[in-house]
Design a protein around this motif. Structure first.
Motif, PDB file in Angstrom:
ATOM      1  N   ILE A 272       4.485  10.052   3.999  1.00 37.00           N
ATOM      2  CA  ILE A 272       3.707   9.845   5.224  1.00 37.00           C
ATOM      3  C   ILE A 272       4.566   9.407   6.411  1.00 37.00           C
ATOM      4  O   ILE A 272       4.055   9.266   7.515  1.00 37.00           O
ATOM      5  N   GLY A 273       5.870   9.192   6.176  1.00 34.83           N
ATOM      6  CA  GLY A 273       6.766   8.923   7.283  1.00 34.83           C
ATOM      7  C   GLY A 273       7.017   7.446   7.528  1.00 34.83           C
ATOM      8  O   GLY A 273       6.337   6.573   6.983  1.00 34.83           O
ATOM      9  N   VAL A 274       8.008   7.173   8.379  1.00 36.75           N
ATOM     10  CA  VAL A 274       8.459   5.797   8.607  1.00 36.75           C
ATOM     11  C   VAL A 274       7.354   4.938   9.225  1.00 36.75           C
ATOM     12  O   VAL A 274       6.991   3.890   8.690  1.00 36.75           O
ATOM     13  N   ASN A 275       6.820   5.362  10.360  1.00 36.88           N
ATOM     14  CA  ASN A 275       5.862   4.525  11.074  1.00 36.88           C
ATOM     15  C   ASN A 275       4.589   4.298  10.277  1.00 36.88           C
ATOM     16  O   ASN A 275       4.110   3.156  10.132  1.00 36.88           O
ATOM     17  N   ALA A 276       4.021   5.385   9.742  1.00 38.17           N
ATOM     18  CA  ALA A 276       2.791   5.254   8.968  1.00 38.17           C
ATOM     19  C   ALA A 276       3.039   4.488   7.681  1.00 38.17           C
ATOM     20  O   ALA A 276       2.184   3.705   7.233  1.00 38.17           O
ATOM     21  N   GLY A 277       4.223   4.690   7.078  1.00 41.88           N
ATOM     22  CA  GLY A 277       4.546   3.982   5.846  1.00 41.88           C
ATOM     23  C   GLY A 277       4.664   2.488   6.055  1.00 41.88           C
ATOM     24  O   GLY A 277       4.108   1.691   5.290  1.00 41.88           O
ATOM     25  N   ILE A 278       5.386   2.098   7.098  1.00 42.81           N
ATOM     26  CA  ILE A 278       5.529   0.660   7.408  1.00 42.81           C
ATOM     27  C   ILE A 278       4.168   0.062   7.751  1.00 42.81           C
ATOM     28  O   ILE A 278       3.829  -1.051   7.313  1.00 42.81           O
ATOM     29  N   TYR A 279       3.375   0.795   8.533  1.00 42.19           N
ATOM     30  CA  TYR A 279       2.043   0.295   8.907  1.00 42.19           C
ATOM     31  C   TYR A 279       1.191   0.065   7.669  1.00 42.19           C
ATOM     32  O   TYR A 279       0.522  -0.976   7.544  1.00 42.19           O
ATOM     33  N   LEU A 280       1.196   1.019   6.747  1.00 42.02           N
ATOM     34  CA  LEU A 280       0.397   0.881   5.531  1.00 42.02           C
ATOM     35  C   LEU A 280       0.827  -0.335   4.726  1.00 42.02           C
ATOM     36  O   LEU A 280      -0.011  -1.154   4.323  1.00 42.02           O
ATOM     37  N   ILE A 281       2.117  -0.481   4.505  1.00 40.11           N
ATOM     38  CA  ILE A 281       2.614  -1.588   3.687  1.00 40.11           C
ATOM     39  C   ILE A 281       2.318  -2.933   4.347  1.00 40.11           C
ATOM     40  O   ILE A 281       1.992  -3.924   3.675  1.00 40.11           O
ATOM     41  N   ASN A 282       2.394  -2.972   5.667  1.00 42.87           N
ATOM     42  CA  ASN A 282       2.139  -4.228   6.383  1.00 42.87           C
ATOM     43  C   ASN A 282       0.689  -4.695   6.271  1.00 42.87           C
ATOM     44  O   ASN A 282       0.382  -5.854   6.555  1.00 42.87           O
ATOM     45  N   GLN A 283      -0.210  -3.812   5.861  1.00 44.40           N
ATOM     46  CA  GLN A 283      -1.616  -4.193   5.693  1.00 44.40           C
ATOM     47  C   GLN A 283      -1.881  -4.818   4.330  1.00 44.40           C
ATOM     48  O   GLN A 283      -2.972  -5.349   4.091  1.00 44.40           O
ATOM     49  N   LEU A 284      -0.905  -4.775   3.435  1.00 47.19           N
ATOM     50  CA  LEU A 284      -1.113  -5.192   2.049  1.00 47.19           C
ATOM     51  C   LEU A 284      -0.497  -6.562   1.793  1.00 47.19           C
ATOM     52  O   LEU A 284       0.583  -6.880   2.298  1.00 47.19           O
TER      53      LEU A 284
END
Length: 307
Positions: A272-284
C-alpha cells in the motif's frame, strides 16, 4: 541430535540451536545455566513447531484445513477452537488491510475442474466469502473454487506457540529466529534489552540494528523485484493476485507483540506504499514499522527512533 551452540556473555549463557522447520531455518535461543535443561526446552519448542506445521498443512488429507477446503461451497465444517481462532484473526487482519492480506485463494486443481468446471469462472473470491459461526465453531467457504492457506502467518504463529511452550516451562529469556523474523522475550544475559542486532547478529548492518525489541516480534518483507505478486508464498502471503508496482519500497519491517501479526502485516504494508503504510500502522496500539525505500531512506512509524 542437532548441535547446540553455547554463547557466553558477561558470565551468563545463551544456548542456541538451528533446525530446518516449516521449510525455513529456525534458530532457537534460550538463556540458562543448565545445558541439559536448555536441550529439553528447545526440543519441546521444536515439537510444538512441528505440531503447528501438521495442524496447518494442506498436504495431509485428514487435516482440518483440507477438510474445510474439500467442503468449499458444500457445507460448514466444525473445527477445533485453535483453528477457528486463527482463521478469525486472519479475517480481522484482512479487514484491517482492506484485503491486502487474505488467506483465501482461487483453486484451479483438477478436482475442482472435474467436480464443476463452471466454478472456475468465479474469480472474485476473498476473505469476505468465509463464513464463521462462533457458537458452532464452524467454517464455511461460500464458493466451490475457494481454498484457504496460512503461508502468510503460519511461521509467525508457530514461533508464538513455541515461545508460549517454553515460557510455561520456565524459559524467562530467549529468542526465536524464524527465517530472519525475530521473536524475543525477557532480556539478554547481561540484563540488557534484546536489539535486532543482538537477537540476530546477521542484521547488524540494518539501519535499525540497535532498535530494542525485547518482548516483541519483528518481521521483514523485502521487495526483490520491481513487480510483486501480492500474497503468494514468495512474498509471504497467502492469496495469488495480479502484480502491481511497489518500486519505491525496498523493505518493510513490522514490530508487534506477536510474531503472527508481524508476519501477516509485513507484505500488505509494502503493497500500500510508504505514506498509507505509515498511516495505517500509526493507528494501531503497540505496533510499529520501519520502511526503507529504494534510495535507502528510512521511514519509522511513531514511537520508533532510528539512530
Amino acid at each position: 541430535m542437532l548441535a547446540l551452540e553455547k554463547v557466553l556473555t558477561n558470565n551468563a549463557t545463551i544456548y542456541r540451536r538451528e533446525a530446518r522447520l516449516m521449510g525455513n531455518k529456525f534458530e532457537i535461543s534460550v538463556v540458562g545455566n543448565d545445558p541439559i535443561w536448555a536441550v529439553e526446552r528447545i526440543n519441546n519448542a521444536i515439537s510444538e513447531i512441528n505440531r503447528v506445521e501438521k495442524l496447518l498443512s494442506t498436504f495431509s488429507e485428514d487435516s482440518e484445513v483440507n477438510t474445510i477446503n474439500r467442503n468449499a461451497g458444500i457445507k460448514p465444517v466444525k473445527v477445533s477452537a485453535e483453528i477457528f481462532r486463527l482463521i478469525d484473526r486472519s479475517l480481522q487482519i484482512s479487514e484491517l488491510t482492506y484485503g491486502a492480506f487474505d488467506i483465501t485463494y482461487y483453486a484451479t486443481d483438477k478436482t475442482v475442474e472435474q467436480h464443476d468446471a463452471s466454478v472456475l469462472t468465479y474469480t472474485k473470491i476473498s476473505y469476505k466469502d468465509v463464513v464463521l459461526d462462533a457458537k458452532a465453531t464452524t467454517v464455511f467457504l461460500k464458493e466451490k473454487a475457494m481454498r484457504i492457506g496460512f503461508a502468510a502467518n503460519s511461521k509467525g504463529y508457530a514461533a508464538d506457540r513455541a515461545k508460549y511452550i517454553m515460557q510455561l516451562e520456565g524459559v524467562s529469556h530467549g529468542v526465536i529466529n524464524a527465517g530472519g523474523d525475530l521473536l524475543t522475550w525477557g532480556l539478554q544475559p547481561d540484563m540488557e534489552p534484546w536489539t535486532v542486532a543482538t537477537a540476530d547478529p546477521r542484521q547488524e548492518a540494518q539501519p535499525f540494528a540497535d532498535l530494542e525489541i525485547s518482548n516483541m516480534a519483528i518481521a521483514t518483507s523485502v521487495n526483490t523485484e520491481k513487480y510483486i505478486t501480492i500474497n503468494d508464498k514468495k512474498s509471504r502471503a497467502g492469496k495469488a493476485a495480479n502484480g502491481f508496482t511497489v518500486s519505491g519500497i525496498k523493505s518493510v519491517s513490522i514490530i508487534s507483540p506477536t510474531a503472527e501479526f508481524a508476519d501477516a502485516m509485513a507484505t500488505p504494508v509494502m503493497t500500500i506504499g510508504v505514506n498509507a503504510g505509515i498511516y495505517l500502522i500509526n493507528q494501531l496500539n503497540q505496533i510499529g514499522c520501519v520502511i526503507i525505500d529504494d534510495r535507502n531512506r528510512v521511514y519509522p512509524s511513531k514511537g520508533i527512533t532510528i539512530a
